[in-house]
Design a protein around this motif. Structure first.
Motif, PDB file in Angstrom:
ATOM      1  N   MET A  89       8.802  -0.692  15.140  1.00  0.00           N
ATOM      2  CA  MET A  89       8.382   0.271  14.125  1.00  0.00           C
ATOM      3  C   MET A  89       8.335  -0.367  12.743  1.00  0.00           C
ATOM      4  SD  MET A  89      10.028   3.995  15.078  1.00  0.00           S
ATOM      5  CE  MET A  89       8.908   4.784  13.904  1.00  0.00           C
ATOM      6  N   VAL A  90       7.366   0.069  11.944  1.00  0.00           N
ATOM      7  CA  VAL A  90       7.259  -0.337  10.544  1.00  0.00           C
ATOM      8  C   VAL A  90       7.259   0.936   9.716  1.00  0.00           C
ATOM      9  CG1 VAL A  90       5.903  -1.547   8.808  1.00  0.00           C
ATOM     10  CG2 VAL A  90       5.902  -2.368  11.172  1.00  0.00           C
ATOM     11  N   PHE A  91       8.227   1.055   8.791  1.00  0.00           N
ATOM     12  CA  PHE A  91       8.391   2.267   8.000  1.00  0.00           C
ATOM     13  C   PHE A  91       7.850   2.077   6.590  1.00  0.00           C
ATOM     14  CE2 PHE A  91      11.774   2.179  11.169  1.00  0.00           C
ATOM     15  CZ  PHE A  91      11.678   3.434  11.734  1.00  0.00           C
ATOM     16  N   GLN A  92       7.724   3.184   5.845  1.00  0.00           N
ATOM     17  CA  GLN A  92       7.301   3.110   4.452  1.00  0.00           C
ATOM     18  C   GLN A  92       8.382   2.479   3.593  1.00  0.00           C
ATOM     19  OE1 GLN A  92       6.545   7.333   3.850  1.00  0.00           O
ATOM     20  NE2 GLN A  92       8.369   7.505   2.598  1.00  0.00           N
ATOM     21  N   ASN A  93       9.631   2.601   4.035  1.00  0.00           N
ATOM     22  CA  ASN A  93      10.745   1.949   3.348  1.00  0.00           C
ATOM     23  C   ASN A  93      10.979   0.602   4.024  1.00  0.00           C
ATOM     24  OD1 ASN A  93      13.083   1.143   2.150  1.00  0.00           O
ATOM     25  ND2 ASN A  93      14.226   3.036   2.519  1.00  0.00           N
ATOM     26  N   TYR A  94      10.803  -0.479   3.280  1.00  0.00           N
ATOM     27  CA  TYR A  94      10.847  -1.813   3.881  1.00  0.00           C
ATOM     28  C   TYR A  94      12.200  -2.125   4.522  1.00  0.00           C
ATOM     29  CZ  TYR A  94       7.392  -1.861   0.113  1.00  0.00           C
ATOM     30  OH  TYR A  94       6.401  -1.526  -0.750  1.00  0.00           O
TER      31      TYR A  94
ATOM     32  N   ALA B 190      13.938  -9.854  -3.441  1.00  0.00           N
ATOM     33  CA  ALA B 190      13.837  -9.518  -4.860  1.00  0.00           C
ATOM     34  C   ALA B 190      12.787 -10.362  -5.579  1.00  0.00           C
ATOM     35  CB  ALA B 190      15.187  -9.691  -5.540  1.00  0.00           C
ATOM     36  N   GLN B 191      12.440 -11.501  -4.990  1.00  0.00           N
ATOM     37  CA  GLN B 191      11.473 -12.408  -5.605  1.00  0.00           C
ATOM     38  C   GLN B 191      10.040 -12.140  -5.129  1.00  0.00           C
ATOM     39  OE1 GLN B 191      13.924 -15.830  -4.162  1.00  0.00           O
ATOM     40  NE2 GLN B 191      13.605 -16.614  -6.235  1.00  0.00           N
ATOM     41  N   LEU B 192       9.861 -11.095  -4.333  1.00  0.00           N
ATOM     42  CA  LEU B 192       8.561 -10.804  -3.735  1.00  0.00           C
ATOM     43  C   LEU B 192       7.920  -9.564  -4.354  1.00  0.00           C
ATOM     44  CD1 LEU B 192       9.488 -11.249   0.049  1.00  0.00           C
ATOM     45  CD2 LEU B 192       8.579 -12.983  -1.516  1.00  0.00           C
ATOM     46  N   SER B 193       6.596  -9.483  -4.253  1.00  0.00           N
ATOM     47  CA  SER B 193       5.872  -8.286  -4.681  1.00  0.00           C
ATOM     48  C   SER B 193       5.993  -7.213  -3.598  1.00  0.00           C
ATOM     49  CB  SER B 193       4.394  -8.611  -4.907  1.00  0.00           C
ATOM     50  OG  SER B 193       3.771  -8.939  -3.662  1.00  0.00           O
ATOM     51  N   GLY B 194       5.547  -6.003  -3.924  1.00  0.00           N
ATOM     52  CA  GLY B 194       5.612  -4.920  -2.937  1.00  0.00           C
ATOM     53  C   GLY B 194       4.816  -5.223  -1.683  1.00  0.00           C
ATOM     54  N   GLY B 195       3.629  -5.800  -1.866  1.00  0.00           N
ATOM     55  CA  GLY B 195       2.807  -6.136  -0.713  1.00  0.00           C
ATOM     56  C   GLY B 195       3.436  -7.210   0.158  1.00  0.00           C
ATOM     57  N   GLN B 196       4.069  -8.191  -0.478  1.00  0.00           N
ATOM     58  CA  GLN B 196       4.740  -9.253   0.280  1.00  0.00           C
ATOM     59  C   GLN B 196       5.934  -8.698   1.049  1.00  0.00           C
ATOM     60  OE1 GLN B 196       5.443 -11.782  -3.058  1.00  0.00           O
ATOM     61  NE2 GLN B 196       3.577 -12.994  -2.763  1.00  0.00           N
ATOM     62  N   ARG B 197       6.667  -7.788   0.436  1.00  0.00           N
ATOM     63  CA  ARG B 197       7.803  -7.173   1.142  1.00  0.00           C
ATOM     64  C   ARG B 197       7.326  -6.385   2.350  1.00  0.00           C
ATOM     65  NH1 ARG B 197      11.132  -4.656  -4.027  1.00  0.00           N
ATOM     66  NH2 ARG B 197      11.315  -6.636  -5.186  1.00  0.00           N
ATOM     67  N   GLN B 198       6.185  -5.686   2.187  1.00  0.00           N
ATOM     68  CA  GLN B 198       5.654  -4.924   3.307  1.00  0.00           C
ATOM     69  C   GLN B 198       5.240  -5.854   4.441  1.00  0.00           C
ATOM     70  OE1 GLN B 198       5.353  -1.253   3.719  1.00  0.00           O
ATOM     71  NE2 GLN B 198       5.471  -2.373   5.630  1.00  0.00           N
ATOM     72  N   ARG B 199       4.696  -7.005   4.111  1.00  0.00           N
ATOM     73  CA  ARG B 199       4.319  -7.976   5.138  1.00  0.00           C
ATOM     74  C   ARG B 199       5.544  -8.542   5.847  1.00  0.00           C
ATOM     75  NH1 ARG B 199       0.192 -12.021   2.379  1.00  0.00           N
ATOM     76  NH2 ARG B 199       0.805 -11.039   0.443  1.00  0.00           N
ATOM     77  N   VAL B 200       6.629  -8.708   5.110  1.00  0.00           N
ATOM     78  CA  VAL B 200       7.877  -9.160   5.741  1.00  0.00           C
ATOM     79  C   VAL B 200       8.363  -8.110   6.738  1.00  0.00           C
ATOM     80  CG1 VAL B 200      10.291  -9.796   5.382  1.00  0.00           C
ATOM     81  CG2 VAL B 200       8.548 -10.580   3.764  1.00  0.00           C
ATOM     82  N   ALA B 201       8.278  -6.833   6.334  1.00  0.00           N
ATOM     83  CA  ALA B 201       8.674  -5.749   7.241  1.00  0.00           C
ATOM     84  C   ALA B 201       7.807  -5.764   8.494  1.00  0.00           C
ATOM     85  CB  ALA B 201       8.556  -4.404   6.522  1.00  0.00           C
ATOM     86  N   MET B 202       6.513  -6.037   8.320  1.00  0.00           N
ATOM     87  CA  MET B 202       5.637  -6.156   9.484  1.00  0.00           C
ATOM     88  C   MET B 202       6.012  -7.367  10.328  1.00  0.00           C
ATOM     89  SD  MET B 202       1.826  -5.178   8.131  1.00  0.00           S
ATOM     90  CE  MET B 202       1.190  -5.501   9.776  1.00  0.00           C
TER      91      MET B 202
ATOM     92  N   LEU C  91       2.155   1.994   3.866  1.00  0.00           N
ATOM     93  CA  LEU C  91       1.566   1.589   2.589  1.00  0.00           C
ATOM     94  C   LEU C  91       1.786   2.608   1.476  1.00  0.00           C
ATOM     95  CD1 LEU C  91      -1.874   0.237   3.894  1.00  0.00           C
ATOM     96  CD2 LEU C  91       0.355  -0.908   3.830  1.00  0.00           C
ATOM     97  N   SER C  92       2.508   3.667   1.763  1.00  0.00           N
ATOM     98  CA  SER C  92       2.609   4.772   0.793  1.00  0.00           C
ATOM     99  C   SER C  92       3.381   4.403  -0.465  1.00  0.00           C
ATOM    100  CB  SER C  92       3.259   5.990   1.455  1.00  0.00           C
ATOM    101  OG  SER C  92       4.560   5.688   1.895  1.00  0.00           O
ATOM    102  N   ASN C  93       4.216   3.371  -0.418  1.00  0.00           N
ATOM    103  CA  ASN C  93       4.997   2.984  -1.593  1.00  0.00           C
ATOM    104  C   ASN C  93       4.289   1.959  -2.473  1.00  0.00           C
ATOM    105  OD1 ASN C  93       7.115   4.669  -0.958  1.00  0.00           O
ATOM    106  ND2 ASN C  93       8.281   3.114   0.137  1.00  0.00           N
ATOM    107  N   LEU C  94       3.080   1.552  -2.095  1.00  0.00           N
ATOM    108  CA  LEU C  94       2.365   0.536  -2.853  1.00  0.00           C
ATOM    109  C   LEU C  94       1.442   1.185  -3.886  1.00  0.00           C
ATOM    110  CD1 LEU C  94       1.335  -1.808   0.107  1.00  0.00           C
ATOM    111  CD2 LEU C  94       3.410  -1.887  -1.274  1.00  0.00           C
ATOM    112  N   ASP C  95       1.110   0.424  -4.939  1.00  0.00           N
ATOM    113  CA  ASP C  95       0.171   0.957  -5.925  1.00  0.00           C
ATOM    114  C   ASP C  95      -1.242   0.961  -5.338  1.00  0.00           C
ATOM    115  OD1 ASP C  95      -1.275  -1.556  -6.531  1.00  0.00           O
ATOM    116  OD2 ASP C  95       0.614  -2.176  -7.450  1.00  0.00           O
ATOM    117  N   ALA C  96      -2.148   1.670  -6.011  1.00  0.00           N
ATOM    118  CA  ALA C  96      -3.475   1.931  -5.452  1.00  0.00           C
ATOM    119  C   ALA C  96      -4.230   0.657  -5.093  1.00  0.00           C
ATOM    120  CB  ALA C  96      -4.291   2.766  -6.442  1.00  0.00           C
ATOM    121  N   LYS C  97      -4.243  -0.337  -5.986  1.00  0.00           N
ATOM    122  CA  LYS C  97      -4.987  -1.569  -5.738  1.00  0.00           C
ATOM    123  C   LYS C  97      -4.414  -2.330  -4.556  1.00  0.00           C
ATOM    124  CE  LYS C  97      -6.679  -5.766  -8.000  1.00  0.00           C
ATOM    125  NZ  LYS C  97      -6.697  -6.561  -9.257  1.00  0.00           N
TER     126      LYS C  97
END
Length: 395
Positions: free
Chosen positions: A80-85, A133-145, A162-168
């Protein structure tokens, strides 16, 4: 990798609330299935039953042909991959990705190999020694994946990742998640309330409301051929314009508020069931992109179009397009209210004042707020619905 089968899956809580009702769904091996719907529609509950985190009240769940109703979550071979990393802050990217393998006592060299392969798939190789802590939101999500991928499960479950990420970043990650899923070829169930995610990512989409699947098909098929008012109004952004109209004698004209709109013979030929609604009310639907401002765009077939008028209330210039918000004196239908429990028919869905609508027009269109414009639409782009049942009038 394995197919997933849900047969009349139902979830009823001790207080009697039925969150999911006889959910039927077949997810093929390697298929990317999207569950979409408003908050509280039961999509996350359905996913949690597949994961084993919610007990199944009735129905049958099969993974790779094996009944899983009473199998513990850890033995279902699901990731499972959640919205909370939920990453471990004291661990590096590599350690986070390989943690589940470490808990299974996989040999260290094998863990390192799988972590490197997973990091390469996700484009995380150069960050493998960094902390979250050194990663962006998108990078953290990829780690969770990555934590899910490295386990090589039979099935992926993703709950609004992806709900916790900014629009771009969400736009970038939509493409990334879809690309990774197709590369891995694992059956995936992805939950979202975002219609754009549903349209752009999935092989098929199941639209849910009040614990029931209202339509399941390819995204474009659902968009072009919605089976009912809710699906029509929910799928699409901006949503479909829905107005209550009165059909005249023989179904050849419709009254949009005080406006009389002539329907060409091709409409009745394509939808002969409209004749049954002559001298009755129906709901007409028009996608914003199907509307044009008459006189601003050359069209040799303009004589075959359907015309009506509206007052410009708001102009949203988005660069590549303009959203024109207009109003008429027709009744607007709210898709959310169509199936209200405390009202019948369209009573809960009507705004009894001026109906509001939206047209998506080219950026060069010149408009002034307050002016009255003539709108045109190809009659082939009109949708009709039965106000009593909410079902589409397709034939």
């Amino acid at each position: 990798m394995a197919p997933v089968s849900l047969e009349k899956l139902t979830k009823v809580y001790p207080n009697g609330f039925e969150a999911v009702h006889e959910f039927d769904l077949e997810v093929a091996d390697g298929e990317f299935m999207i569950l979409v719907g408003p908050s509280g529609c039961g999509k996350t509950t359905a996913m949690r039953m597949v994961a084993g985190l919610e007990e199944i009240s009735s129905g049958v769940l099969r993974i790779d042909g094996v009944v899983m109703n009473d199998v513990s979550p850890r033995d279902r071979d699901i990731a499972m991959v959640f919205q909370n990393y939920a990453l471990y802050p004291h661990m590096t990217v590599g350690e986070n990705i390989g943690f589940a393998l470490k808990m299974k006592h996989i040999p260290k060299d094998e863990i390192e190999k799988k972590v490197r392969e997973t990091a390469e798939i996700l484009g995380l190789t150069e960050w493998i020694d960094r902390k979250p802590a050194q990663l962006s939101g998108g990078q953290r999500q990829r780690v969770a994946m990555g934590r899910a991928i490295v386990r090589e499960p039979k099935v992926f479950l993703m709950d609004e990742p992806l709900s916790n990420l900014d629009a771009k970043l969400r736009v970038q990650m939509r493409a990334e998640v879809a690309r990774i899923q197709r590369r891995l070829g694992v059956a995936t169930i992805y939950v979202t309330h975002d219609q754009v995610e549903a349209m752009t990512m999935g092989d098929r989409v199941a639209v849910m409301r009040s614990g029931v699947v209202l339509q399941c098909d390819k995204p474009q098929t659902i968009y072009d051929h919605p089976l009912n008012l809710f699906v029509a109004g929910f799928m699409g952004s901006p949503s479909m314009n829905l107005f209550e109209v009165h059909l005249g004698e023989g179904g050849r004209t419709l009254f949009l508020g005080t406006q009389k709109v002539e329907l060409p013979a091709t409409v009745l030929a394509a939808k002969p069931s409209l004749v049954k609604f002559a001298n009755k009310d129906v709901v007409v639907g028009i996608r914003p992109e199907s509307l044009m401002i008459a006189g601003t765009k050359t069209n040799d077939n303009a004589k075959d179009f359907v015309f009506f008028e509206g007052d410009v209330d708001l102009v949203e210039a988005l660069g590549s397009e303009i959203l024109v918000h207009f109003s008429t004196d027709a009744h607007r239908v709210e898709a959310e209210g169509v199936y209200s429990d405390d009202a019948e028919g369209l009573d809960a869905g009507l705004i009894t004042q001026r109906g509001e609508g939206v047209a998506r027009v080219p950026p060069e269109t010149q408009l002034v707020i307050g002016e009255r414009v003539r709108l045109q639409v190809n009659p082939k782009r009109l949708f009709f619905f039965d106000p009593a049942t909410g079902l589409a009038l397709s034939e």
